[in-house]
Write an enzyme that holds these catalytic residues in place. Structure first.
Site, mmCIF file in Angstrom:
data_model
loop_
_atom_site.group_PDB
_atom_site.id
_atom_site.type_symbol
_atom_site.label_atom_id
_atom_site.label_comp_id
_atom_site.label_asym_id
_atom_site.label_seq_id
_atom_site.Cartn_x
_atom_site.Cartn_y
_atom_site.Cartn_z
ATOM 1 N N HIS A 159 0.891 -1.272 -0.217
ATOM 2 C CA HIS A 159 0.144 0.089 -0.102
ATOM 3 C C HIS A 159 0.807 1.196 0.004
ATOM 4 C CE1 HIS A 159 -3.995 2.197 1.071
ATOM 5 N NE2 HIS A 159 -4.304 1.160 0.434
ATOM 6 N N HIS A 191 -7.118 -2.226 -11.103
ATOM 7 C CA HIS A 191 -7.558 -1.584 -9.998
ATOM 8 C C HIS A 191 -9.029 -1.238 -9.832
ATOM 9 C CE1 HIS A 191 -7.351 1.304 -6.658
ATOM 10 N NE2 HIS A 191 -6.849 0.309 -5.857
#
Length: 382
Positions: free
Chosen positions: A185, A285
Site C-alpha cells: 500500500h 484496480h
C-alpha cells in the site's frame, strides 16, 4: 446525436457517478472519482463539459484528445479521473446506440469470464484468517490483504513479525493453493521492503502490491531481484506516459491501472496493450462501484494479458452501500467458482437504478482516508 447534459451524483459510501444525456434519449454512465477527492473530480467534470456539450458522443477518440490536449496542463489524478468517467459514459452511449457490449466495439472478447479476488481485512491475525475463510466459502479462489499498518523508513522487527503472523494465519486458514496478494500500500519504504520481502518467501504469494510508492520506481529493479513474488503496481498512475516509465524501468510484473483514474476505457486499453508488448500482466484496480467494475470488465474482455480482477463486494469501505445496491439487476455480476462472467448487455452491460442513485445522492458523502502518524508524531503513509 448530440450531448446535451452532464450530471454528477456523489453517492455513499465514497463514489461519484456521472450520467451523460443526449438529444436522442440515450444516456451513458461513468464513474469519475478519486477516493477522498470526489467533489474536486465532479468540479473537473463540470469544467470539461464545456468541450462536450453539443458534440457527437460517438467521436470518443477525438473527444478524449480534446479533453486531454486542449488544456495547457494535463495528467494527474483529478483531470485523468474526470476524463475517465466521461470516457466510460461515452462508450456506454455508443454501445447502447449500436446494441452491442463495449467489448464487441473494441474487437470482440478473448474470454467470457475472468478470475476475481476479494479484499480481506481485520485488526488481528484471527480476524484476517476468518475473513479469508469467509471469502473462500463464498467461492473466491484468491484474496488480497494489507501487509502492515504504518511503518517507518527503518522500523523494529516486531512489526515484521506481525506481518508474518498475519500472513501465516491466512495461509493456515485457506491452504497453499488459494491466491494471496499482499498489498504494501505504499506504506513501506525501501529499507523495510527489503526486509519484508526476504521474510515472506515461504508463503507462496500471488503478488506483492506497491512495495514502495510509484515515486520510487528506480527502487523496483533492486526489490524485484529479492522479491519472492511478482511485483504489482499502478493504481496511482494515470496515463500511458506514466506507465511508459514503469515498463522502461523494469522489475514490475503486473500493471494495475484503474480505469476510473487512468483516462477510462480508451486510455487503459492502450496501457494494457503496452504491457503486453513487455510480457507484463494486467490486474485492473477497482475498489469502486458497479459502473467502474462494468468498465473494467469491458477491458478485461479484450486484453489477453488480464488475469484477475479486483472488485469491491463486501469491502470494508462499503458500510453504508455496497457494490450491487445501485444496479437494477443484481445478478449482472455473476460470481461463480472464483470468476465473474462478462456482462452481455449493450454498452457497459448494466442498468443503473437511477431513482436510487438520486435518493442516495441527496445524502452524498465527504469520505476521507484516515490520517496516520508514527510514534514520533510524524505523518505516516496510509
Amino acid at each position: 446525436m448530440k450531448i446535451i447534459r452532464l450530471t454528477t451524483f456523489l453517492v455513499p459510501p465514497r463514489w461519484c457517478f456521472l450520467r451523460i444525456d443526449t438529444d436522442a434519449g440515450i444516456s451513458g454512465w461513468g464513474e469519475p472519482v478519486v477516493e477522498g477527492r470526489a467533489h474536486t473530480v465532479a468540479a473537473a467534470v463540470d469544467e470539461l463539459s464545456d468541450y462536450l456539450i453539443g458534440k457527437d458522443p460517438h467521436h470518443i477518440e477525438d473527444l478524449w484528445s480534446v479533453m486531454y490536449r486542449a488544456g495547457f496542463y494535463r495528467g494527474g489524478p483529478i483531470l485523468m479521473s474526470a476524463i475517465a468517467g466521461i470516457d466510460q459514459a461515452l462508450w456506454d452511449i455508443k454501445g447502447k446506440d449500436l446494441g452491442r457490449p463495449v467489448y464487441d466495439l473494441l474487437g470482440g472478447p478473448v474470454r467470457d469470464r475472468i478470475r476475481v479476488y476479494s479484499w480481506i481485512g481485520g485488526d488481528r491475525p484471527a480476524d484476517t484468517a476468518r475473513a479469508a475463510m469467509e471469502a473462500v466459502a463464498r467461492g473466491f479462489t484468491a484474496v488480497k490483504m494489507n501487509a502492515t499498518e504504518e511503518m517507518q523508513y527503518v522500523d523494529s522487527f516486531d512489526k515484521v513479525e506481525r506481518v508474518l503472523a498475519n500472513v501465516q494465519a491466512v495461509r493456515d486458514a485457506v491452504g497453499p493453493h488459494v491466491g494471496l496478494g499482499l498489498d504494501f500500500h505504499g506504506r513501506v519504504h525501501k529499507p523495510m521492503a527489503k526486509v519484508l520481502m526476504r521474510e515472506l518467501e515461504p508463503y507462496k504469494l500471488m503478488f506483492i502490491e506497491e512495495p514502495v510508492l510509484s515515486e520510487y520506481l528506480e527502487c523496483i529493479p533492486e526489490l524485484a531481484s529479492i522479491s519472492p513474488a511478482p511485483i504489482a503496481l499502478g493504481e496511482r498512475l494515470y496515463s500511458r506516459y506514466d506507465f511508459k516509465r514503469v515498463l522502461e524501468t523494469g522489475g514490475v510484473d503486473i500493471l494495475q491501472p484503474d480505469p476510473s483514474h487512468a483516462g477510462g476505457i480508451t486510455e487503459t486499453r492502450k496501457i494494457a496493450a503496452m504491457a503486453e508488448a513487455y510480457d507484463v500482466a494486467i490486474a485492473l484496480h477497482c475498489p469502486l462501484g458497479p459502473i467502474a467494475l462494468a468498465a473494467n470488465l469491458q477491458i478485461d474482455a479484450v486484453s489477453h494479458n488480464a488475469f484477475i480482477q479486483e472488485q469491491s463486494l463486501g469491502i470494508h469501505y462499503n458500510a453504508s452501500n455496497d457494490l450491487l445496491d445501485y444496479v437494477s439487476d443484481r445478478s449482472v455480476f455473476a460470481y461463480q467458482d472464483g470468476y465473474v462472467t462478462m456482462p452481455t448487455g449493450p454498452g457497459l452491460g448494466i442498468t443503473v437504478n437511477e431513482e436510487y442513485v438520486a435518493e442516495r445522492a441527496a445524502e452524498g458523502h465527504r469520505w476521507r482516508n484516515p490520517l496516520w502518524r508514527h510514534a514520533d508524531g510524524s505523518v505516516a503513509e496510509w
